[in-house]
Design a protein around this motif. Structure first.
Motif, PDB file in Angstrom:
ATOM      1  N   VAL A  35       0.847  -1.184   0.000  1.00 10.69           N
ATOM      2  CA  VAL A  35       0.000   0.000   0.000  1.00 10.69           C
ATOM      3  C   VAL A  35       0.882   1.234   0.000  1.00 10.69           C
ATOM      4  O   VAL A  35       1.843   1.314   0.769  1.00 10.69           O
ATOM      5  CB  VAL A  35      -0.929   0.023   1.234  1.00 10.69           C
ATOM      6  N   GLU A  36       0.585   2.189  -0.860  1.00 11.88           N
ATOM      7  CA  GLU A  36       1.345   3.426  -0.921  1.00 11.88           C
ATOM      8  C   GLU A  36       0.402   4.611  -0.755  1.00 11.88           C
ATOM      9  O   GLU A  36      -0.825   4.463  -0.839  1.00 11.88           O
ATOM     10  CB  GLU A  36       2.115   3.514  -2.245  1.00 11.88           C
ATOM     11  N   TRP A  37       0.975   5.781  -0.522  1.00 10.18           N
ATOM     12  CA  TRP A  37       0.161   6.979  -0.306  1.00 10.18           C
ATOM     13  C   TRP A  37       0.749   8.129  -1.093  1.00 10.18           C
ATOM     14  O   TRP A  37       1.962   8.369  -1.072  1.00 10.18           O
ATOM     15  CB  TRP A  37       0.125   7.327   1.176  1.00 10.18           C
ATOM     16  N   VAL A  82       8.675   4.162   2.685  1.00 12.59           N
ATOM     17  CA  VAL A  82       9.728   5.125   2.370  1.00 12.59           C
ATOM     18  C   VAL A  82       9.050   6.480   2.204  1.00 12.59           C
ATOM     19  O   VAL A  82       8.351   6.721   1.214  1.00 12.59           O
ATOM     20  CB  VAL A  82      10.503   4.729   1.104  1.00 12.59           C
ATOM     21  N   LYS A  83       9.206   7.334   3.196  1.00 10.88           N
ATOM     22  CA  LYS A  83       8.634   8.683   3.157  1.00 10.88           C
ATOM     23  C   LYS A  83       9.629   9.572   2.430  1.00 10.88           C
ATOM     24  O   LYS A  83      10.641  10.008   2.990  1.00 10.88           O
ATOM     25  CB  LYS A  83       8.388   9.182   4.580  1.00 10.88           C
ATOM     26  N   LEU A  84       9.362   9.842   1.162  1.00 11.98           N
ATOM     27  CA  LEU A  84      10.370  10.439   0.292  1.00 11.98           C
ATOM     28  C   LEU A  84      10.780  11.851   0.699  1.00 11.98           C
ATOM     29  O   LEU A  84      11.939  12.231   0.560  1.00 11.98           O
ATOM     30  CB  LEU A  84       9.886  10.404  -1.151  1.00 11.98           C
ATOM     31  N   TRP A  85       9.848  12.644   1.167  1.00 10.58           N
ATOM     32  CA  TRP A  85      10.163  13.928   1.791  1.00 10.58           C
ATOM     33  C   TRP A  85       9.027  14.247   2.758  1.00 10.58           C
ATOM     34  O   TRP A  85       7.959  13.624   2.687  1.00 10.58           O
ATOM     35  CB  TRP A  85      10.405  15.041   0.762  1.00 10.58           C
ATOM     36  N   PRO A  86       9.225  15.180   3.701  1.00 10.21           N
ATOM     37  CA  PRO A  86       8.284  15.331   4.819  1.00 10.21           C
ATOM     38  C   PRO A  86       6.816  15.459   4.441  1.00 10.21           C
ATOM     39  O   PRO A  86       5.961  14.828   5.065  1.00 10.21           O
ATOM     40  CB  PRO A  86       8.795  16.585   5.527  1.00 10.21           C
ATOM     41  N   ARG A 110       9.994   3.278   9.328  1.00 14.97           N
ATOM     42  CA  ARG A 110      10.111   3.700   7.925  1.00 14.97           C
ATOM     43  C   ARG A 110      11.530   4.193   7.619  1.00 14.97           C
ATOM     44  O   ARG A 110      12.348   4.378   8.523  1.00 14.97           O
ATOM     45  CB  ARG A 110       9.112   4.821   7.621  1.00 14.97           C
ATOM     46  N   PHE A 111      11.759   4.444   6.319  1.00 11.88           N
ATOM     47  CA  PHE A 111      12.956   5.154   5.903  1.00 11.88           C
ATOM     48  C   PHE A 111      12.522   6.534   5.442  1.00 11.88           C
ATOM     49  O   PHE A 111      11.564   6.675   4.670  1.00 11.88           O
ATOM     50  CB  PHE A 111      13.682   4.434   4.764  1.00 11.88           C
ATOM     51  N   GLU A 112      13.235   7.555   5.888  1.00 13.66           N
ATOM     52  CA  GLU A 112      12.854   8.930   5.588  1.00 13.66           C
ATOM     53  C   GLU A 112      13.847   9.531   4.595  1.00 13.66           C
ATOM     54  O   GLU A 112      15.012   9.738   4.918  1.00 13.66           O
ATOM     55  CB  GLU A 112      12.804   9.745   6.881  1.00 13.66           C
ATOM     56  N   GLY A 113      13.372   9.786   3.377  1.00  8.84           N
ATOM     57  CA  GLY A 113      14.219  10.343   2.331  1.00  8.84           C
ATOM     58  C   GLY A 113      14.346   9.397   1.159  1.00  8.84           C
ATOM     59  O   GLY A 113      13.563   8.446   1.009  1.00  8.84           O
ATOM     60  N   GLY A 114      15.318   9.657   0.309  1.00 11.21           N
ATOM     61  CA  GLY A 114      15.535   8.825  -0.870  1.00 11.21           C
ATOM     62  C   GLY A 114      16.616   7.799  -0.623  1.00 11.21           C
ATOM     63  O   GLY A 114      17.756   8.164  -0.309  1.00 11.21           O
ATOM     64  N   GLU A 137       9.349  11.078  -8.632  1.00 15.71           N
ATOM     65  CA  GLU A 137       9.483  11.209  -7.179  1.00 15.71           C
ATOM     66  C   GLU A 137      10.852  10.749  -6.685  1.00 15.71           C
ATOM     67  O   GLU A 137      11.475  11.424  -5.858  1.00 15.71           O
ATOM     68  CB  GLU A 137       8.371  10.401  -6.492  1.00 15.71           C
ATOM     69  N   TYR A 138      11.313   9.621  -7.174  1.00 15.15           N
ATOM     70  CA  TYR A 138      12.611   9.120  -6.732  1.00 15.15           C
ATOM     71  C   TYR A 138      13.730  10.075  -7.142  1.00 15.15           C
ATOM     72  O   TYR A 138      14.689  10.294  -6.394  1.00 15.15           O
ATOM     73  CB  TYR A 138      12.870   7.726  -7.315  1.00 15.15           C
ATOM     74  N   GLU A 139      13.623  10.625  -8.329  1.00 14.75           N
ATOM     75  CA  GLU A 139      14.617  11.602  -8.775  1.00 14.75           C
ATOM     76  C   GLU A 139      14.624  12.809  -7.846  1.00 14.75           C
ATOM     77  O   GLU A 139      15.679  13.264  -7.401  1.00 14.75           O
ATOM     78  CB  GLU A 139      14.306  12.030 -10.209  1.00 14.75           C
TER      79      GLU A 139
END
Length: 237
Positions: A35-37, A82-86, A110-114, A137-139
């Protein structure tokens, strides 16, 4: 009287999106679901196919053991947020590598960031997200290397991206040896054609093939892997 939001369970017909807050995403209780958000929506993906699981397991085993051998960091597998940014999206990459420099961003939840490296195994329900939404998003999040492995029948393809000097993903082809050479994991070489075979190779055989020639390892360690490679290669004849 308040109305409780009903969030659909997984179905086999594809990804399902439903309006949801980040708090509602965190309250999701089915840890077996992917599940992603993103953009105030909960995205529930269909269960992975057997082929998807096979390739994920092979790559996870290879990367985990390679990273452990060279003491480079840790490798994790979905489901892990993985919370890519806040204030940005939460993704659950199929496989991710986190270098020692970034381990402070890995919490119990979780992992916070890329992450340094992200691997996505493409499925019918995730193809657009993997190739468009997550690519962007990953970029933006600073992922340094992105692998897109598509095992779907008739669409078999492996795409590899690395960041350039300005932080943009650029497509990286195979070297003259026909292998993909990772930048994030120096010494790791991958033959994409092996991912198309019905029976994937033994991950320890592939690891031994790499380790027996790695200059980063001591002579006795390389010799041990050379012996392991010879033994495993004989067993597959």
């Amino acid at each position: 009287m308040t109305t409780e939001k009903v969030i659909p369970r997984r179905k086999r017909t594809g990804a399902h999106r439903v309006p949801a807050t980040y708090a509602e995403y965190l309250a999701w209780e089915d840890e077996s679901a992917l599940v992603e958000w993103r953009d105030e929506e909960l995205i529930v993906y269909m269960p992975p196919t057997d082929r998807h699981q096979d390739i994920t397991g092979f790559l996870f085993g290879l990367l985990k053991d390679f990273v452990r051998l060279l003491n480079l960091g840790v490798v994790r597998i979905a489901p892990l947020e993985v919370k890519l940014w806040p204030d940005g999206p939460s993704r659950e990459p199929d496989i991710l590598f986190i270098s020692h420099d970034q381990l402070g961003r890995l919490t119990p939840q979780r992992f916070e960031g890329g992450p340094d490296l992200v691997v996505e195994i493409v499925s019918t329900s995730s193809a657009r997200a993997d190739r468009v939404e997550k690519f962007i998003e990953y970029e933006r999040a600073g992922v340094r290397e992105y692998w897109l492995i598509d095992p779907r029948r008739g669409k078999e393809q492996a795409d590899f991206y690395q960041v350039d000097a300005v932080g943009r993903f650029v497509s990286i082809g195979l070297n003259e040896d026909g292998l993909y050479h990772s930048a994030v994991l120096p010494g790791l070489k991958l033959d994409p054609t092996m991912l198309r075979t019905r029976d994937l190779p033994h991950s320890q055989l592939v690891l031994a093939a790499l380790a027996k020639d790695l200059p980063q390892l001591a002579d006795d360690v390389r010799a041990a892997y050379r012996a392991l490679y010879d033994a495993l290669a004989r067993g597959t004849d």
